[in-house]
Design an enzyme around this catalytic site. Structure first.
Site, short mmCIF file in Angstrom:
data_model
loop_
_atom_site.label_atom_id
_atom_site.label_comp_id
_atom_site.label_asym_id
_atom_site.label_seq_id
_atom_site.Cartn_x
_atom_site.Cartn_y
_atom_site.Cartn_z
CB ILE A 107 -9.89 -11.65 36.96
CG1 ILE A 107 -8.73 -11.79 37.96
CG2 ILE A 107 -9.90 -12.83 35.99
CD1 ILE A 107 -8.88 -12.98 38.91
CE LYS A 108 -16.11 -12.85 36.34
NZ LYS A 108 -15.10 -13.87 36.72
CB ILE A 109 -11.90 -5.17 34.09
CG1 ILE A 109 -13.19 -4.85 34.86
CG2 ILE A 109 -11.43 -3.96 33.28
CD1 ILE A 109 -13.03 -3.80 35.94
#
Length: 374
Positions: A107-109
């Site tokens: 999700i962060k990436i």
DNA sequence: GGGCAATACG
DNA sequence: CGTA
DNA sequence: GCCC
């Protein structure tokens, strides 16, 4: 130490990017990235450096909240390590193939790939609590637990901490220890020590390890490993003689020996001294006074130096154990364990018999564990 | 659900 | 607990 | 947080 990036050869930390990195690779290339850091290169800067810099903030935040050994922290450290060892990521499907990178990280990436940043990282960087904890743990002797406790008691700044008068040494040298050393600084400090070492033990040999050896351009401390080449046992007693000399020369201030196995054994009961694992290395953690030279140093600087002594027969293990990174050491121990060995900086051991395998060179360690030299 | 690297020492 |  |  957690910022340490691991690599294998002395040239392990050099930029290894190539023009081909601009080509988008198939996800299979990412599945092929080895699970453990000992099996991959870790270039710095890496192809995903901007992403790593964003994620590193979240890793630090977890370190400060839970400690470096907490699962929440380790998961981030291993994931970031995997990303450092991966080719350039330009879509989530590639990242999804990386071992140790799961749904939460994806999700962060994904956010980073679309927006060029990670909102949570930015918020964390600017958060008062993050900044306070980060600053407080910069004091020698103050770790995560203490910092959190101080914060809960309303302490927010170094000034407030100083008033508590609980870390006299930490604050005495705090200012200098915040200033990082260039590689030339590291070499200069090492040479000052070598000159004195030569007076107490001619023929002794030293190497700079730690972040310096991994290629870092700037270091917060110096790891200096000392041995006596080819003559087993001749390294004994070197440490106390060296420390006395450095103290006498004023190169270590009177209160500058923060910790020393050698000095400690002076006032230690004999039975306790012999209880010491015979493989543990002699070492001293000191404050070194780096004299001004009028050119690059207008004044003396106080530097953190770790001096480690090893027997010649285990020089290779000591080199591996004191070069790092943290992640590299963790992964190396995993490999050793799985193959029936136990690895420590003091030697490589057969797990069953306890017998020590000679490791004169770093390559001996890699060879025994069947780890490729990258 | 258990494991995540490891250990000496002040 | 903190440090390496 | 991720893996087995």
């Amino acid at each position: 130490p957690q910022d340490r990036v691991h690599l294998h050869g002395p040239s392990r930390d050099h930029d290894s990017r190539s023009p081909s990195d601009s080509i988008s690779l198939p996800p299979s290339a990412f599945a092929a990235v080895p699970t453990l850091s000992v099996y991959r290169k870790s270039p710095r800067p890496c192809p995903n450096q901007a992403l790593v810099d964003e994620l590193a903030v979240l890793r630090s935040w977890r370190f400060l909240q839970h400690g470096t050994g907490a699962p929440e922290s380790i998961s981030y450290a291993t994931a970031i390590s995997a990303i450092i060892g991966a080719p350039k990521i330009d879509n989530v499907e590639q990242a999804r193939k990386l071992h140790k990178v799961g749904p939460k990280l994806l999700i962060k990436i994904d956010e980073f790939l679309t927006t060029g940043k990670i909102a949570e990282s930015e918020e964390t960087r600017n958060s008062a609590k993050f900044k306070a904890l980060d600053e407080m743990t910069s004091v020698y002797g103050v770790g995560q637990k203490t910092a959190v406790e101080l914060y809960e008691n309303g302490i927010r700044s170094l000034e407030q901490m100083r008033a508590l008068d609980r870390w006299p040494i930490g604050f005495k040298y705090q200012e200098d220890m915040q200033i990082k050393m260039s590689r030339a600084d590291c070499e200069s400090v090492a040479n000052f020590i070598r000159i004195q070492l030569d007076r107490v033990e001619p023929g002794a040999h030293t190497v700079l390890l730690g972040g310096y050896r991994r290629g870092k351009t700037h270091s917060s401390d110096i790891d200096l490993l000392c041995t006596y080449p080819h003559e087993e046992g001749k390294e004994k007693g070197i440490l106390s003689r060296l420390l006395y000399r450095l103290l006498a020369k004023g190169l270590i201030p009177e209160d500058g020996v923060l910790w020393s196995s050698s000095f400690a054994s002076h006032n230690v009961a004999p039975e306790r001294a012999s209880t010491r694992s015979f493989d543990s290395l002699d070492k001293a953690f000191v404050i070194f006074r780096h004299p001004a030279n009028g050119i690059t140093r207008k004044r003396d600087y106080f530097r953190r130096v770790d001096i480690i002594i090893t027997a010649w027969s285990t020089f290779g293990s000591a080199v591996v154990g004191w070069t790092g990174s943290t992640q590299f050491e963790r992964d190396l121990r995993q490999v050793a364990e799985k193959k029936g060995y136990k690895f420590e900086a003091g030697g490589l051991f057969d797990k069953q018999t306890g017998v020590r395998i000679p490791t004169l060179t770093e390559k001996d360690v890699f060879r025994a564990l069947d780890i490729p030299w990258l």
